[in-house]
Motif scaffolding. Structure first.
Motif, short mmCIF file in Angstrom:
data_model
loop_
_atom_site.label_atom_id
_atom_site.label_comp_id
_atom_site.label_asym_id
_atom_site.label_seq_id
_atom_site.Cartn_x
_atom_site.Cartn_y
_atom_site.Cartn_z
N LEU A 90 0.83 -1.20 0.00
CA LEU A 90 0.00 0.00 0.00
C LEU A 90 0.87 1.25 0.00
CD1 LEU A 90 -2.69 -1.10 2.61
CD2 LEU A 90 -2.98 -0.90 0.14
N PRO A 91 0.35 2.35 -0.54
CA PRO A 91 1.13 3.60 -0.53
C PRO A 91 1.29 4.14 0.89
CG PRO A 91 -1.02 3.93 -1.56
CD PRO A 91 -0.92 2.48 -1.22
N GLU A 92 2.17 5.11 1.03
CA GLU A 92 2.43 5.74 2.32
C GLU A 92 1.12 6.28 2.91
OE1 GLU A 92 4.96 6.77 5.35
OE2 GLU A 92 5.58 5.81 3.48
N PRO A 93 0.84 5.97 4.19
CA PRO A 93 -0.39 6.48 4.81
C PRO A 93 -0.39 8.01 4.89
CG PRO A 93 0.64 4.80 6.20
CD PRO A 93 1.59 5.12 5.09
N LEU A 94 -1.59 8.57 4.84
CA LEU A 94 -1.73 10.02 4.94
C LEU A 94 -1.65 10.46 6.41
CD1 LEU A 94 -4.73 10.52 2.50
CD2 LEU A 94 -2.40 11.31 2.14
N SER A 95 -1.12 11.63 6.64
CA SER A 95 -1.09 12.19 7.99
C SER A 95 -2.49 12.74 8.31
CB SER A 95 -0.07 13.31 8.08
OG SER A 95 -0.48 14.40 7.28
N LEU A 102 -7.77 17.23 2.86
CA LEU A 102 -8.50 16.60 1.76
C LEU A 102 -10.00 16.64 1.99
CD1 LEU A 102 -6.26 13.51 0.94
CD2 LEU A 102 -6.84 15.39 -0.60
N ILE A 103 -10.42 16.44 3.24
CA ILE A 103 -11.85 16.50 3.56
C ILE A 103 -12.39 17.91 3.32
CG2 ILE A 103 -13.52 16.38 5.46
CD1 ILE A 103 -11.88 13.99 6.53
N ALA A 104 -11.63 18.91 3.74
CA ALA A 104 -12.06 20.30 3.52
C ALA A 104 -12.18 20.59 2.02
CB ALA A 104 -11.08 21.26 4.19
N GLU A 105 -11.21 20.12 1.23
CA GLU A 105 -11.26 20.31 -0.22
C GLU A 105 -12.48 19.61 -0.82
OE1 GLU A 105 -7.65 18.93 -2.06
OE2 GLU A 105 -6.41 20.22 -0.79
N ALA A 106 -12.74 18.38 -0.35
CA ALA A 106 -13.87 17.61 -0.88
C ALA A 106 -15.19 18.29 -0.56
CB ALA A 106 -13.85 16.20 -0.33
N ILE A 107 -15.33 18.77 0.67
CA ILE A 107 -16.57 19.45 1.07
C ILE A 107 -16.79 20.69 0.21
CG2 ILE A 107 -17.63 20.78 2.95
CD1 ILE A 107 -16.48 18.67 4.89
N ALA A 108 -15.72 21.43 -0.04
CA ALA A 108 -15.84 22.63 -0.89
C ALA A 108 -16.13 22.24 -2.34
CB ALA A 108 -14.55 23.44 -0.81
N VAL A 121 -19.34 13.52 -0.65
CA VAL A 121 -17.99 13.79 -0.15
C VAL A 121 -17.17 12.50 -0.15
CG1 VAL A 121 -16.63 14.62 1.81
CG2 VAL A 121 -18.80 15.73 1.25
N MET A 122 -17.77 11.40 0.31
CA MET A 122 -17.08 10.11 0.35
C MET A 122 -16.72 9.66 -1.07
SD MET A 122 -16.57 8.92 3.43
CE MET A 122 -16.44 7.16 3.34
N ALA A 123 -17.63 9.83 -2.01
CA ALA A 123 -17.38 9.43 -3.40
C ALA A 123 -16.23 10.25 -3.99
CB ALA A 123 -18.63 9.60 -4.24
N TYR A 124 -16.16 11.52 -3.65
CA TYR A 124 -15.09 12.39 -4.13
C TYR A 124 -13.74 11.97 -3.54
CZ TYR A 124 -12.51 16.71 -5.07
OH TYR A 124 -11.58 17.63 -5.48
N LEU A 125 -13.75 11.62 -2.25
CA LEU A 125 -12.51 11.31 -1.54
C LEU A 125 -11.96 9.91 -1.79
CD1 LEU A 125 -12.98 12.84 2.01
CD2 LEU A 125 -11.26 13.45 0.33
N LYS A 126 -12.83 8.96 -1.96
CA LYS A 126 -12.40 7.55 -1.99
C LYS A 126 -11.24 7.28 -2.95
CE LYS A 126 -13.99 2.91 -1.55
NZ LYS A 126 -15.08 2.05 -1.20
N PRO A 127 -11.29 7.72 -4.20
CA PRO A 127 -10.16 7.43 -5.08
C PRO A 127 -8.85 8.10 -4.63
CG PRO A 127 -11.96 8.49 -6.30
CD PRO A 127 -12.37 8.40 -4.88
N LYS A 128 -8.96 9.22 -3.91
CA LYS A 128 -7.77 9.94 -3.48
C LYS A 128 -7.11 9.32 -2.25
CE LYS A 128 -9.66 14.35 -5.07
NZ LYS A 128 -8.87 14.71 -6.20
N GLN A 137 -12.30 6.07 9.59
CA GLN A 137 -11.78 7.30 10.16
C GLN A 137 -12.22 8.49 9.32
OE1 GLN A 137 -7.53 7.64 9.81
NE2 GLN A 137 -7.41 9.48 11.07
N ILE A 138 -12.13 8.35 8.01
CA ILE A 138 -12.56 9.40 7.08
C ILE A 138 -14.04 9.72 7.31
CG2 ILE A 138 -13.00 9.92 4.64
CD1 ILE A 138 -10.12 10.12 5.12
N SER A 139 -14.85 8.68 7.39
CA SER A 139 -16.29 8.85 7.58
C SER A 139 -16.59 9.63 8.85
CB SER A 139 -16.95 7.47 7.62
OG SER A 139 -18.32 7.58 7.88
N ALA A 140 -15.92 9.27 9.95
CA ALA A 140 -16.15 9.96 11.22
C ALA A 140 -15.75 11.43 11.12
CB ALA A 140 -15.38 9.26 12.34
#
Length: 149
Positions: A90-95, A102-108, A121-128, A137-140
């Motif tokens: 897997l790629p390097e985990p995100l901080s 990323l969540i703020a960007e997706a919401i906007a 928002v989840m659909a926008y973020l999932k591929p990233k 964690q993302i969902s929460a």
């Protein structure tokens, strides 16, 4: 295809080295990939590999929790070994800061303003974020962010 090629090379290396436990785990990953390719008549690309590996990581974590509860240290060790090998692909985990950004960007980007927009928002973020963080964690974090607005 880079991840799949890396996996195949590691299988060959494990065979040459005679590392049977690592080879078994690598073949387990290869079998999961092959199953998807046969069932869906596709060639798995890196994006799909991340989804497969994510699912395998989640399964291992759930198994570790159950085996720990059952006090089966031998099975916990086996699952942890497999988990360590799978995570290496897997790629390097995100901080946390990167996730929040990323969540703020997706919401906007999707103009989310209420909890009903969470799916967008989840659909926008999932591929990233696939394979780089826990989707729970993302969902929460998204729920928390949308409740504040």
């Amino acid at each position: 295809m880079i991840i799949k090629e890396h996996l195949n090379n590691d299988i060959k290396d494990a065979m040459r080295a005679g590392d049977k436990t690592k080879l078994a785990t690598l073949r387990l990953i290869a079998a999961a990939v092959k199953q998807i390719e046969v069932d869906e008549r596709i060639t798995v690309d890196d994006e799909r590999m991340l989804i497969i590996l994510d699912k395998m990581v989640k399964q291992r974590k759930e198994s570790i929790a159950q085996f720990t509860t059952a006090n089966r240290r031998d099975l916990v060790d086996k699952e942890q070994y497999e988990l360590d090998i799978i995570v290496a692909y897997l790629p390097e985990p995100l901080s946390n800061e990167a996730i929040i950004q990323l969540i703020a960007e997706a919401i906007a980007a999707v103009n989310a303003q209420k909890m009903a927009d969470m799916g967008k928002v989840m659909a926008y973020l999932k591929p990233k974020v696939q394979g780089r963080c826990d989707m729970g964690q993302i969902s929460a974090l998204i729920k928390n962010q949308l409740q504040l607005t």
